[in-house]
Design a protein around this motif. Structure first.
Motif: not given
Length: 284
Positions: A109-121
């Motif tokens: 129940q979280k919104k994208k605009e409030e979320t931090q995402i970390t990508i390992l690549v």
């Protein structure tokens, strides 16, 4: 012409088939004389050799293994020695990365605009590049952790210039993942990711291979697999609908060479839906 073969167990194999390891070929199905119980290495090797002979005569080398046969590790390991194209659903996993993140955020129940995402690549496919460009427009912050910073600095600069959005590229093993709550791991193997200090409650989506976090204090979720539903599943016959994974069948039918926008358009038309994410010990 058959472009894809399905390897599956027999529902009730005849005794003579079991004794002499007789494999049945019915259309696009390769039926092994086993019912699901574990077979020994000798039998696995004989069945794999006979399977190989079928493919030596076939024009297609593409194959999907049923859920029960997938558990026959000795047989499957033998197959990997041969030049077959095993459809495992991993390509589709990467294509569905954005939808999988949507599924997780809906659960939390979280919104994208409030979320931090970390990508390992380390190695970025064209499909994943398109998804990252979309993510930076939707998420609060997008961080990239990589062992090839020089490659991704160009991407960082390009996105800033074209979209006016800042992303961060780094490789700090102590700080990079220490506060990362949502991690999309594209291609870091277990050995690499365990070198980092990882947030204890993180959700980690492992796209190209399963990963195990060794830190005993880690109490988060590691997602190593998934399953989907597709609108046209009624076109599958009974065996394919019950014995095989929908994500593998769907991946095998996809044209992987078409542009990412066309792939996404096709999935929207087929109403592809994430129905579960599979962790090390449960379903999320």
């Amino acid at each position: 012409m058959i472009f894809l073969y399905y390897i599956q167990e027999s529902d009730k194999p005849r005794l003579v088939f079991k004794l002499f390891n007789i494999i049945q070929l019915e259309g696009d199905k390769i039926i092994l004389p086993i019912e699901g119980t574990q077979i020994d290495n000798k039998k696995a090797e004989k069945l794999a050799q006979k399977t190989k002979k079928i493919f030596e005569k076939a024009k297609s080398k593409k194959v999907i293994i049923s859920k029960k046969i997938q558990k026959q590790e000795q047989y499957v390991n033998q197959l990997y020695r041969y030049p077959l194209e095993m459809v495992e659903g991993r390509w589709l996993f990467e294509v569905l990365s954005s939808k999988i993140l949507d599924y997780i955020l809906l659960k939390k129940q979280k919104k994208k605009e409030e979320t931090q995402i970390t990508i390992l690549v380390n190695d970025l496919s064209e499909n994943m590049l398109c998804q990252i460009r979309n993510m930076v427009k939707q998420y609060k912050i997008v961080n990239i952790i990589t062992n090839h910073k020089e490659k991704f600095k160009k991407l960082e600069k390009q996105i800033l210039e074209e979209d006016g959005i800042m992303i961060t590229v780094g490789n700090n093993k102590k700080k990079g993942l220490a506060k990362a709550e949502l991690i999309l791991n594209i291609d870091f193997p277990s050995e690499w990711i365990n070198r980092y200090t990882i947030y204890e409650e993180a959700i980690i989506v492992n796209v190209r291979e399963g990963v195990k976090i060794e830190n005993k204090r880690f109490n988060g979720i590691t997602i190593n697999d998934y399953e989907i539903e597709v609108q046209n599943e009624e076109s599958f016959d009974y065996d394919k609908k019950t014995k095989y994974r929908a994500c593998q069948i769907y991946e095998a039918q996809m044209n992987k060479r078409q542009p990412f926008k066309e792939i996404m358009k096709q999935m929207e038309q087929d109403k592809v839906k994430i129905v579960k994410l599979i962790t090390a010990n449960s379903v999320y």
